[in-house]
Scaffold this active site. Structure first.
Site, PDB file in Angstrom:
ATOM      1  N   GLY A 132      45.643  35.049  58.642  1.00  0.00           N
ATOM      2  CA  GLY A 132      44.672  35.591  59.587  1.00  0.00           C
ATOM      3  C   GLY A 132      44.854  37.047  59.976  1.00  0.00           C
ATOM      4  CB  CYS A 173      41.372  38.191  57.656  1.00  0.00           C
ATOM      5  SG  CYS A 173      41.643  36.496  58.055  1.00  0.00           S
ATOM      6  NE  ARG A 214      36.438  22.709  34.882  1.00  0.00           N
ATOM      7  CZ  ARG A 214      37.413  22.220  34.130  1.00  0.00           C
ATOM      8  NH1 ARG A 214      37.997  21.111  34.482  1.00  0.00           N
ATOM      9  NH2 ARG A 214      37.774  22.821  33.031  1.00  0.00           N
TER      10      ARG A 214
HETATM   11  P1  IMP Z   1      45.109  43.664  54.130  1.00  0.00           P
HETATM   12  O1  IMP Z   1      46.149  44.365  53.330  1.00  0.00           O
HETATM   13  O2  IMP Z   1      45.316  43.783  55.599  1.00  0.00           O
HETATM   14  O3  IMP Z   1      43.727  44.056  53.740  1.00  0.00           O
HETATM   15  O4  IMP Z   1      45.279  42.094  53.813  1.00  0.00           O
HETATM   16  C1  IMP Z   1      45.198  41.559  52.523  1.00  0.00           C
HETATM   17  C2  IMP Z   1      45.459  40.068  52.556  1.00  0.00           C
HETATM   18  O5  IMP Z   1      44.415  39.382  53.269  1.00  0.00           O
HETATM   19  C3  IMP Z   1      45.454  39.381  51.201  1.00  0.00           C
HETATM   20  O6  IMP Z   1      46.657  39.551  50.498  1.00  0.00           O
HETATM   21  C4  IMP Z   1      45.201  37.928  51.575  1.00  0.00           C
HETATM   22  O7  IMP Z   1      46.352  37.253  51.992  1.00  0.00           O
HETATM   23  C5  IMP Z   1      44.300  38.044  52.776  1.00  0.00           C
HETATM   24  N1  IMP Z   1      42.881  37.821  52.448  1.00  0.00           N
HETATM   25  C6  IMP Z   1      42.204  38.181  51.343  1.00  0.00           C
HETATM   26  N2  IMP Z   1      40.894  37.852  51.440  1.00  0.00           N
HETATM   27  C7  IMP Z   1      40.750  37.238  52.630  1.00  0.00           C
HETATM   28  C8  IMP Z   1      39.618  36.665  53.306  1.00  0.00           C
HETATM   29  O8  IMP Z   1      38.488  36.704  52.851  1.00  0.00           O
HETATM   30  N3  IMP Z   1      39.884  36.110  54.517  1.00  0.00           N
HETATM   31  C9  IMP Z   1      41.131  36.086  55.051  1.00  0.00           C
HETATM   32  N4  IMP Z   1      42.197  36.649  54.483  1.00  0.00           N
HETATM   33  C10 IMP Z   1      42.016  37.223  53.266  1.00  0.00           C
END
Ligand code: IMP
Length: 485
Positions: free
Chosen positions: A303, A308, A407
């Site tokens: 989260g 996210c 799938r």
């Molecule tokens: P960021 O570096 O803060 O952008 O976080 C990236 C991480 O968010 C990814 O490695 C995933 O664990 C997580 N994540 C990717 N897509 C989603 C999503 O659609 N919803 C929630 N978490 C996501």
């Protein structure tokens, strides 16, 4: 037993995030340039930098994985594509460079120059060892040889038949010396009967010198990982021979069906497996028990990702910093050493340093890497500035693509758990990684730590108040671009 509803509120634990803490400066005699940022990502994989790119369709395909592995990190190829395409992405990383190429493309003396030209074009290569009777080398055909030859003549007539070769035990230094002395760009490796065993190219030799921190396998090829759903054994099996590790790609690994699926997968597939995402002590213990020695690493955080909306939509979450600490506690209680990868919400080196200080071995980032030249998708110009697309794998657009071809990903949940947008363009991976690594080194310097393990021991966390969050960033100044008229 009646439920004590009120104590559910009063006994709630703090789920801390990056913005809640600072690293309190400690006594230090550490020169940032001397900090060792190398880590174990799994039992078998050692990285020179603790940086991993997220398996997301706007972050990691082969270009990102190649660029990041060259800098010392690792890319995880996303799974929002057909199995064959994901395998092809992994193969591209493996082909990008190697000390000795093993699956050498060859030609026979009786083929035509036109065949050689076609092969060279299709495989994007500039030279072909010429072999006959059982792979014995009889010549080499270089770009120079074919450029001046009639396409209709045989390879035999145009090839260079005096081939400079090396034995199977040749080292990289010896190979370089031979190639420089004899002015050749390709050095076939042969056994005592002149049977072709491999090929060394000057390009690969120089690449090793240019990227001294690169993460490589025993054959000198770059390391690469790939994401899979724990249900998708077919994909995992197709990938197993082409990647160095598989990474579970589910938001909530602590789920009975997923644990069972992952157990089956890890029993059938023989490559290291990173479980996740997890965020609690119980989840970690159940995972370790269910997968029985098959967990090579753990992705921590639920989260916190910048795209996210899971927590916003569902109110469920284990912010990355909290998740790392909980998993670290669980592993300590179990007495097992398994690396933790902090995943989600890391915006800059300081967040990364906090994640490492809390017990992580590596940092996984989507947002930061999405802004690099090597991520999929072109530049977008808005108001004179450049951006790149970035979207959550749980966003509607990303899910639709997945449902259309995979799938194992039926639309079980009707809601989107991610958003899509753009992030500022940051330049090449090499520049971004260099900046990030310098930031980490500076943080380690303040904490007085010389390595990640040393940071685990020495880091002291300071809790920041809401007022502090505001003070501990530029304030009381008008910055260029922020002027209000
Ligand atoms: P960021 O570096 O803060 O952008 O976080 C990236 C991480 O968010 C990814 O490695 C995933 O664990 C997580 N994540 C990717 N897509 C989603 C999503 O659609 N919803 C929630 N978490 C996501």
């Amino acid at each position: 037993m009646p439920v004590d509803f009120y104590s559910k509120l009063t006994n709630a634990r703090g789920v801390y995030t990056f913005r809640d803490f600072v690293l309190v400066p400690g006594r230090s005699d550490v020169e940032p340039s001397k900090v060792d940022l190398s880590i174990n990502l799994t039992k078998q994989i050692h990285l020179n930098l603790p940086l991993v790119s997220s398996p997301m369709d706007t972050v990691t395909e082969s270009d990102m994985a190649i660029a990041l592995a060259r800098e010392g990190g690792l890319g995880i190829i996303h799974r929002n594509m057909p199995i064959e395409e994901q395998v092809e992405n992994a193969k591209r990383v493996k082909r990008a460079e190697s000390f000795i190429i093993r699956d050498v493309v060859t030609i026979t003396p009786d083929q035509k120059i036109s065949d050689a030209l076609e092969l060279m074009h299709n495989k994007s290569i500039s030279g072909l060892p010429v072999v006959s009777d059982g792979d014995r080398i009889v010549g080499i055909l270089t770009k120079r040889d074919v450029n001046f030859a009639d396409p209709n003549v045989s390879v035999r007539e145009a090839m260079t038949s005096e081939v400079i070769v090396a034995g199977p035990e040749v080292t990289i230094e010896e190979a370089k010396k031979i190639m420089n002395k004899r002015k050749v760009e390709k050095l076939p490796v042969v056994d005592k009967n002149r049977k072709l065993m491999g090929l060394i190219t000057i390009k690969d030799v120089y690449s090793r010198e240019r990227f001294p921190l690169a993460t490589r396998d025993s054959q000198g090829r770059l390391l690469v990982g790939a994401a899979v759903s724990p249900y998708d054994i077919e994909r995992a099996k197709a990938l197993e021979k082409h990647v160095d590790l598989l990474v579970s790609d589910v938001a909530h690994f602590h789920n009975t069906n997923i644990l069972e699926a992952a157990k089956k997968l890890t029993n059938e597939v023989f490559v290291e497996f990173i479980a996740g995402n997890l965020g609690t002590i119980e989840g970690t213990k159940d995972t370790i028990e269910a997968l029985d020695g098959h967990v090579a690493g753990i992705r921590a955080g639920v989260g916190s990702g910048s795209i996210c909306v899971t927590s916003e939509v569902t109110k469920a979450g284990a912010p990355t910093l909290f998740a790392v600490s909980q998993i670290a506690v669980a592993l300590q209680e179990l007495g097992v050493e398994i690396p933790i990868i902090a995943d989600g919400g890391i915006r800059a080196a300081g967040d990364g340093a906090l994640a490492l200080a809390a017990g992580a071995s590596a940092i996984m980032m989507g947002n930061v890497f999405a802004g690099c030249t090597e991520s999929p998708g072109g530049l977008i110009k808005i108001g004179g500035k450049y951006y790149k697309p970035y979207r959550g794998m749980g966003s509607m657009a990303s899910r639709q693509k997945r449902f259309a071809m995979d799938r194992y990903n039926q639309p079980a949940k009707g809601i989107a758990e991610g958003v899509e947008g753009v992030v500022p363009y940051r330049g090449d991976v090499s520049t971004v990684v260099e900046e990030f690594a310098s930031g980490l080194r500076a943080s380690f310097g303040y904490a007085g730590a010389t390595s990640v393990k040393d940071l685990w021991q020495k880091a002291k966390f300071g809790a920041v108040t809401a007022a502090g969050v505001d003070e501990m960033r530029p304030h009381s100044i008008i910055l260029p671009g922020e002027e209000k008229i």
